[in-house]
Design an enzyme around this catalytic site. Structure first.
Site, short mmCIF file in Angstrom:
data_model
loop_
_atom_site.label_atom_id
_atom_site.label_comp_id
_atom_site.label_asym_id
_atom_site.label_seq_id
_atom_site.Cartn_x
_atom_site.Cartn_y
_atom_site.Cartn_z
N GLY A 1 8.80 -6.06 4.30
CA GLY A 1 9.88 -5.41 5.03
C GLY A 1 11.23 -5.69 4.40
O GLY A 1 11.93 -6.60 4.81
N SER B 1 0.82 -1.20 0.00
CA SER B 1 0.00 0.00 0.00
C SER B 1 0.87 1.26 0.00
O SER B 1 1.84 1.37 0.74
CB SER B 1 -0.90 0.01 1.24
OG SER B 1 -1.62 1.21 1.32
N LYS C 1 -3.53 2.41 -2.24
CA LYS C 1 -3.13 3.38 -1.24
C LYS C 1 -4.18 3.45 -0.13
O LYS C 1 -5.37 3.30 -0.38
CB LYS C 1 -2.97 4.74 -1.90
CG LYS C 1 -2.35 5.81 -1.04
CD LYS C 1 -2.05 7.04 -1.89
CE LYS C 1 -1.53 8.19 -1.05
NZ LYS C 1 -0.34 7.83 -0.27
N ASN D 1 9.61 7.77 5.33
CA ASN D 1 8.45 8.47 4.79
C ASN D 1 7.56 8.98 5.91
O ASN D 1 7.44 8.38 6.97
CB ASN D 1 7.65 7.56 3.84
CG ASN D 1 6.50 6.86 4.52
OD1 ASN D 1 5.42 7.42 4.67
ND2 ASN D 1 6.74 5.62 4.94
N GLY E 1 7.50 -2.99 -1.12
CA GLY E 1 7.27 -1.56 -0.98
C GLY E 1 8.41 -0.69 -1.44
O GLY E 1 8.47 -0.25 -2.58
N VAL F 1 4.31 10.49 4.80
CA VAL F 1 3.30 10.97 3.86
C VAL F 1 2.04 11.40 4.59
O VAL F 1 1.44 12.42 4.28
CB VAL F 1 2.98 9.89 2.80
CG1 VAL F 1 1.84 10.35 1.89
CG2 VAL F 1 4.24 9.59 1.97
N CYS G 1 -0.35 2.84 11.34
CA CYS G 1 0.37 3.88 10.61
C CYS G 1 1.07 4.83 11.59
O CYS G 1 0.42 5.43 12.44
CB CYS G 1 -0.58 4.68 9.72
SG CYS G 1 0.29 5.95 8.78
#
Length: 307
Positions: A246, A21, A46, A70, A268, A72, A133
């Site tokens: 990972g 994602s 996403k 990141n 990812g 985001v 997250c």
């Protein structure tokens, strides 16, 4: 002939490889235009939230030699636009591609709103519930570290939707086995792990962190040993299917994750260096398995031999 087919709740995968994602948008980013996405086992879109999110301050991404930082902050247009525009367009282009929708929210009601709308739309095959997250002030990170909260939200979603749900776990906890069992107790159909590890890098000239939000999630090859360890820890704690992630960059990495206990994988950060990494891994897998004397990729799951 080597078998790469993998069956998971709600998903029939021609191979165990899918973009994670956030790395492929809604199948509409530049990397997604470089090859036929039907080559993938599945596509994880996403993370979608109840309403539009603009995300965290720029810069949101720092690409490092050994991974990616990141922050985001779950930038997305909101669930209604995702369904009516993004998913409709994706399904039109790829009607037979299994699609997993990643879901994020700031509270339990938000998770229920998004999962209900996605379930009713009948445009996705499974839901990945992002309870971990690290880049939002509320929600995910708070929920994903508390077993009782994980069990409660999992159960609440499971009672409302018909789609299989996969709970995404954070490594930023003391005991990931406890969290995994809580998700299982709540009725989860599967687990996804690991999400990013909290991290920071500093520019020594300006003395400022590289990310606009100062801290963020660290992913990529640097966290692979951590991810493998935690996948195995969860495998011995639960019988639920596991989608591992990972630091996966090669077909051999996929084999490692499956030996540790994963049933399938997400790729990812490797996309930042090679947008064709998924089809290249898929193409290489039969040769790697053949060299290992493996005729069915599912036979690898959890078969690590400890010293």
């Amino acid at each position: 002939m080597v078998n790469l087919n993998v069956k998971l709740p709600g998903l029939k995968l021609k191979n165990p490889v899918m973009p994670a994602s956030g790395t492929f948008g809604f199948g509409d980013v530049a990397a997604a235009q470089k090859y036929d996405l039907n080559k993938l086992g599945a596509l994880v879109i996403k993370t979608t939230t109840p309403n539009k999110r603009v995300g965290n301050p720029q810069p949101q991404i720092a690409v490092l030699d050994d991974g990616v930082l990141n922050s985001v902050g779950l930038t997305n247009p909101g669930v209604e636009q995702v369904i009516n525009e993004k998913l409709v367009a994706l399904k039109k282009l790829y009607p037979n591609l299994p699609i997993i929708a990643s879901v994020g929210a700031e509270d339990e009601a938000g998770y229920l709103t998004v999962t209900n709308q996605l379930s009713r739309a009948r445009l996705v095959d499974a839901l990945e519930i992002n309870l971990s997250c690290p880049n939002v002030a509320q929600g995910g990170m708070t929920f994903g570290v508390h077993p009782k909260m994980v069990a409660r939200i999992t159960s609440a979603i499971k009672q409302k939707v018909k789609l299989p749900i996969y709970i995404k776990l954070t490594p930023n906890v003391t005991n990931i086995q406890e969290i995994a069992r809580a998700a299982e107790d709540g009725g989860a159909d599967g687990l996804v792990l690991i999400n990013t590890v909290m991290g920071m890098r500093i520019d020594i000239a300006s003395r400022k962190p590289l990310l606009g939000n100062n801290i963020g999630g660290y992913s990529g090859r640097g966290i692979k040993p951590i991810a493998l360890y935690l996948v195995h820890q969860v495998r011995v704690a639960t019988q639920l299917p596991i989608i591992g992630m990972g630091g996966i960059e090669t077909a051999s990495d996929v084999v490692e994750f499956m030996l540790a206990g994963a049933n399938a994988v997400e790729v990812g950060s490797a996309h930042f260096h090679n947008p064709l990494v998924c089809p290249e891994i898929i193409q290489a897998l039969p040769r790697v398995l053949d060299d290992l004397g493996v005729s069915d990729i599912n036979d690898l799951v959890g078969q690590v031999k400890f010293n």
